[in-house]
Design a protein around this motif. Structure first.
Motif, PDB file in Angstrom:
ATOM      1  N   GLY A   1       0.780  -1.237   0.000  1.00 38.12           N
ATOM      2  CA  GLY A   1       0.000   0.000   0.000  1.00 38.12           C
ATOM      3  C   GLY A   1       0.803   1.273   0.000  1.00 38.12           C
ATOM      4  O   GLY A   1       0.257   2.361   0.217  1.00 38.12           O
ATOM      5  N   ASP A   2       2.106   1.185  -0.250  1.00 38.19           N
ATOM      6  CA  ASP A   2       2.969   2.361  -0.270  1.00 38.19           C
ATOM      7  C   ASP A   2       2.749   3.128  -1.579  1.00 38.19           C
ATOM      8  O   ASP A   2       3.175   2.692  -2.643  1.00 38.19           O
ATOM      9  CB  ASP A   2       4.440   1.920  -0.151  1.00 38.19           C
ATOM     10  N   GLN A   3       2.075   4.277  -1.496  1.00 40.97           N
ATOM     11  CA  GLN A   3       1.748   5.050  -2.696  1.00 40.97           C
ATOM     12  C   GLN A   3       2.993   5.612  -3.378  1.00 40.97           C
ATOM     13  O   GLN A   3       3.035   5.757  -4.597  1.00 40.97           O
ATOM     14  CB  GLN A   3       0.791   6.197  -2.330  1.00 40.97           C
ATOM     15  N   LYS A   4       4.014   5.929  -2.590  1.00 39.45           N
ATOM     16  CA  LYS A   4       5.250   6.461  -3.175  1.00 39.45           C
ATOM     17  C   LYS A   4       5.924   5.401  -4.050  1.00 39.45           C
ATOM     18  O   LYS A   4       6.540   5.723  -5.078  1.00 39.45           O
ATOM     19  CB  LYS A   4       6.213   6.927  -2.088  1.00 39.45           C
ATOM     20  N   ALA A   5       5.795   4.144  -3.676  1.00 37.31           N
ATOM     21  CA  ALA A   5       6.381   3.069  -4.480  1.00 37.31           C
ATOM     22  C   ALA A   5       5.717   3.007  -5.850  1.00 37.31           C
ATOM     23  O   ALA A   5       6.387   2.840  -6.873  1.00 37.31           O
ATOM     24  CB  ALA A   5       6.227   1.735  -3.753  1.00 37.31           C
ATOM     25  N   TYR A   6       4.390   3.167  -5.877  1.00 35.05           N
ATOM     26  CA  TYR A   6       3.689   3.224  -7.158  1.00 35.05           C
ATOM     27  C   TYR A   6       4.205   4.385  -7.998  1.00 35.05           C
ATOM     28  O   TYR A   6       4.471   4.244  -9.192  1.00 35.05           O
ATOM     29  CB  TYR A   6       2.181   3.409  -6.931  1.00 35.05           C
ATOM     30  N   ALA A   7       4.327   5.545  -7.354  1.00 33.17           N
ATOM     31  CA  ALA A   7       4.784   6.739  -8.059  1.00 33.17           C
ATOM     32  C   ALA A   7       6.204   6.548  -8.601  1.00 33.17           C
ATOM     33  O   ALA A   7       6.517   6.959  -9.724  1.00 33.17           O
ATOM     34  CB  ALA A   7       4.732   7.947  -7.126  1.00 33.17           C
ATOM     35  N   ASP A   8       7.061   5.917  -7.806  1.00 32.66           N
ATOM     36  CA  ASP A   8       8.449   5.688  -8.232  1.00 32.66           C
ATOM     37  C   ASP A   8       8.510   4.746  -9.436  1.00 32.66           C
ATOM     38  O   ASP A   8       9.288   4.967 -10.373  1.00 32.66           O
ATOM     39  CB  ASP A   8       9.275   5.112  -7.084  1.00 32.66           C
TER      40      ASP A   8
END
Length: 203
Positions: free
Chosen positions: A24-31
């Motif tokens: 659920g880490d949104q920053k990981a999706y963005a990266d």
């Protein structure tokens, strides 16, 4: 889920981002999106030869990948999986855009039969019915969107305006139009998923 020992350093980094994204880490999706969006875009552009379509396909590729990220298995690199989705997505798009071909047979001067293909813009009754049903189903989903997103979807996919034309018509920055269309498609995907769970027999 363990990392594949044959992975390169980049593949290992992607693998770690996927693990975080699944948590659920949104920053990981963005990266992940930041890392591959340009490559996916240029690959799609090469296949469809249209900037707006390539941008749509890029966004749809990431939407499909992130929606199905639980299905990713580290048998191969995340980038390989992502580009496979992008390729299939582009191929499907090309197939759908391809004008129906009507095959006829004719005889050549030497008496041999050869097949000719002529373009036909006319849908047969079955195709018309399917297209009408699909259009009505999409409109039902679009109607559930907030007004600003509903307007964008209608302009883009029903009126078939370009991003630039939408920006001009709504007096919005081009970047805002693209970002809000991305959000609108994401909301539509969520609504569609809920409908599938509630009424699986409809699909």
């Amino acid at each position: 889920m363990e990392v594949n020992p044959s992975f390169s350093a980049n593949a290992v980094n992607d693998f770690n981002l996927v693990i975080r994204a699944k948590e659920g880490d949104q920053k990981a999706y963005a990266d992940l999106m930041q890392r591959y969006k340009d490559s996916i875009y240029f690959m799609a552009l090469k296949m469809v030869n249209n900037k707006d379509d390539a941008m749509d396909l890029t966004i749809e590729t990431f939407a499909k990948a992130f929606e199905n990220i639980e299905k990713y298995k580290p048998d191969f690199a995340f980038s390989t999986w992502l580009f496979r989705i992008a390729t299939n997505n582009s191929i499907d798009f090309i197939r759908k855009k391809r004008i129906n071909m009507v095959s006829i047979h004719t005889l050549t001067d030497d008496g041999e039969e050869r097949q000719l293909e002529i373009k036909s813009d006319v849908l047969n009754p079955e195709e018309k019915s399917i297209k009408k049903q699909q259009s009505e189903a999409i409109k039902l989903i679009v109607d559930k969107l907030p007004l600003r997103y509903r307007t964008l979807i209608m302009l883009r996919y029903f009126d078939e305006l370009s991003y630039e034309e939408i920006a001009q018509q709504l007096d919005l920055p081009l970047g805002t139009v693209k970002a809000q269309l991305f959000r609108a498609r994401d909301l539509m995907a969520n609504i569609l998923n809920r409908r599938k769970k509630t009424n699986p027999s409809d699909f």
